[in-house]
Design a protein around this motif. Structure first.
Motif, PDB file in Angstrom:
ATOM      1  N   ASP A 123      36.870  83.351  58.391  1.00 52.84           N
ATOM      2  CA  ASP A 123      36.104  82.449  59.269  1.00 52.84           C
ATOM      3  C   ASP A 123      37.000  82.411  60.817  1.00 52.84           C
ATOM      4  O   ASP A 123      36.289  82.392  61.825  1.00 52.84           O
ATOM      5  CB  ASP A 123      36.110  80.949  58.728  1.00 52.84           C
ATOM      6  CG  ASP A 123      35.325  80.117  59.532  1.00 52.84           C
ATOM      7  OD1 ASP A 123      34.126  80.282  59.606  1.00 52.84           O
ATOM      8  OD2 ASP A 123      35.980  79.142  60.023  1.00 52.84           O
ATOM      9  N   SER A 132      29.082  86.513  58.635  1.00 56.60           N
ATOM     10  CA  SER A 132      29.495  86.558  57.277  1.00 56.60           C
ATOM     11  C   SER A 132      30.165  87.519  56.601  1.00 56.60           C
ATOM     12  O   SER A 132      30.600  88.709  57.499  1.00 56.60           O
ATOM     13  CB  SER A 132      27.711  86.707  56.621  1.00 56.60           C
ATOM     14  OG  SER A 132      27.851  86.218  54.944  1.00 56.60           O
ATOM     15  N   HIS A 139      28.592  81.874  57.770  1.00 50.57           N
ATOM     16  CA  HIS A 139      27.576  81.279  57.166  1.00 50.57           C
ATOM     17  C   HIS A 139      28.297  80.813  55.832  1.00 50.57           C
ATOM     18  O   HIS A 139      29.243  81.559  55.011  1.00 50.57           O
ATOM     19  CB  HIS A 139      26.510  82.313  56.812  1.00 50.57           C
ATOM     20  CG  HIS A 139      25.140  81.832  56.463  1.00 50.57           C
ATOM     21  ND1 HIS A 139      25.015  81.190  55.089  1.00 50.57           N
ATOM     22  CD2 HIS A 139      23.932  81.308  57.138  1.00 50.57           C
ATOM     23  CE1 HIS A 139      23.892  80.668  54.983  1.00 50.57           C
ATOM     24  NE2 HIS A 139      23.188  80.935  56.145  1.00 50.57           N
ATOM     25  N   ASN A 140      27.990  79.690  55.074  1.00 48.20           N
ATOM     26  CA  ASN A 140      28.297  79.287  53.794  1.00 48.20           C
ATOM     27  C   ASN A 140      27.909  80.474  52.560  1.00 48.20           C
ATOM     28  O   ASN A 140      28.668  80.432  51.824  1.00 48.20           O
ATOM     29  CB  ASN A 140      27.747  78.132  53.515  1.00 48.20           C
ATOM     30  CG  ASN A 140      28.415  77.458  52.114  1.00 48.20           C
ATOM     31  OD1 ASN A 140      29.666  77.373  52.051  1.00 48.20           O
ATOM     32  ND2 ASN A 140      27.493  77.034  50.947  1.00 48.20           N
ATOM     33  N   GLU A 141      26.720  81.128  52.938  1.00 46.43           N
ATOM     34  CA  GLU A 141      26.358  82.470  52.023  1.00 46.43           C
ATOM     35  C   GLU A 141      27.455  83.804  52.487  1.00 46.43           C
ATOM     36  O   GLU A 141      26.952  84.795  52.717  1.00 46.43           O
ATOM     37  CB  GLU A 141      24.902  82.911  51.854  1.00 46.43           C
ATOM     38  CG  GLU A 141      24.220  81.596  51.796  1.00 46.43           C
ATOM     39  CD  GLU A 141      24.373  80.972  50.224  1.00 46.43           C
ATOM     40  OE1 GLU A 141      24.494  81.682  49.533  1.00 46.43           O
ATOM     41  OE2 GLU A 141      24.566  79.521  49.891  1.00 46.43           O
ATOM     42  N   SER A 142      28.645  83.447  52.421  1.00 48.78           N
ATOM     43  CA  SER A 142      29.588  84.654  52.517  1.00 48.78           C
ATOM     44  C   SER A 142      30.406  84.446  51.148  1.00 48.78           C
ATOM     45  O   SER A 142      30.884  83.664  50.487  1.00 48.78           O
ATOM     46  CB  SER A 142      30.659  84.166  53.662  1.00 48.78           C
ATOM     47  OG  SER A 142      29.787  84.191  55.031  1.00 48.78           O
ATOM     48  N   TYR A 143      30.736  85.716  50.534  1.00 46.71           N
ATOM     49  CA  TYR A 143      31.362  85.762  49.162  1.00 46.71           C
ATOM     50  C   TYR A 143      32.581  86.676  49.113  1.00 46.71           C
ATOM     51  O   TYR A 143      32.828  87.755  49.877  1.00 46.71           O
ATOM     52  CB  TYR A 143      30.231  86.462  48.364  1.00 46.71           C
ATOM     53  CG  TYR A 143      28.769  85.851  48.551  1.00 46.71           C
ATOM     54  CD1 TYR A 143      28.722  84.786  47.361  1.00 46.71           C
ATOM     55  CD2 TYR A 143      27.636  85.975  49.457  1.00 46.71           C
ATOM     56  CE1 TYR A 143      27.618  84.191  47.461  1.00 46.71           C
ATOM     57  CE2 TYR A 143      26.581  85.272  49.227  1.00 46.71           C
ATOM     58  CZ  TYR A 143      26.268  84.175  48.230  1.00 46.71           C
ATOM     59  OH  TYR A 143      25.264  83.588  47.978  1.00 46.71           O
ATOM     60  N   PHE A 176      38.285  83.045  52.478  1.00 42.64           N
ATOM     61  CA  PHE A 176      36.905  82.701  53.406  1.00 42.64           C
ATOM     62  C   PHE A 176      37.529  81.796  54.564  1.00 42.64           C
ATOM     63  O   PHE A 176      36.975  82.219  55.569  1.00 42.64           O
ATOM     64  CB  PHE A 176      36.452  81.332  52.436  1.00 42.64           C
ATOM     65  CG  PHE A 176      35.091  81.029  52.952  1.00 42.64           C
ATOM     66  CD1 PHE A 176      33.883  81.527  52.640  1.00 42.64           C
ATOM     67  CD2 PHE A 176      34.968  79.945  53.743  1.00 42.64           C
ATOM     68  CE1 PHE A 176      32.704  81.068  53.430  1.00 42.64           C
ATOM     69  CE2 PHE A 176      33.906  79.621  54.477  1.00 42.64           C
ATOM     70  CZ  PHE A 176      32.841  80.164  54.377  1.00 42.64           C
TER      71      PHE A 176
END
Length: 142
Positions: free
Chosen positions: A95, A66, A102-106, A91
């Protein structure tokens, strides 16, 4: 003159990972947001995957990476599309470097007011004014 903070967790442990992250984020801010790399500051911090939780489980348990990218830019210097493109490209690049993410990366783009943000002891507003005054044509004496 952005200040960019990157906190990340990853199972990848390359010796150059922090430098790779700093280089990638600086390049993205230059290519997409048109920020001068010579006055871009990047802070990269690793966080243990056992200390990072998303969806109620640690990323160590989920075996995912993340990232939290926090970039401060002067308000009004970039369009909504440029900021959206920066978020998407960042993003994707993180990656590739850290992934899978994780999709909950900001990624957070702070639009800071020019009169409340600066470096070297000057606000961006004062730098803008000084630049305008230096570029102003001088009137000829009559």
């Amino acid at each position: 003159m952005p200040l960019i903070t990157v906190q990340y967790t990853s199972h990848r442990n390359a010796p150059s990972l922090k430098a790779d992250i700093a280089s990638a984020i600086s390049k993205l801010s230059a290519d997409i947001l048109h920020k001068d790399p010579k006055v871009t500051a990047v802070i990269v911090q690793s966080v243990d995957a056992a200390d990072w939780f998303a969806g109620g489980q640690s990323l160590a348990e989920q075996k995912l990476a993340s990232v939290w990218v926090d970039i401060h830019i002067s308000d009004g210097t970039n369009s909504k599309d440029e900021k959206a493109d920066f978020i998407a490209a960042t993003f994707k690049r993180m990656d590739e470097l850290l992934g899978p993410l994780h999709n909950e990366s900001y990624i957070y783009v702070h639009d800071a007011r020019a009169d409340a943000y600066g470096f070297g002891g000057l606000t961006q507003e004062r730098r803008y004014i000084a630049g305008k005054l230096a570029a102003a044509p001088r009137s000829a004496a009559a």
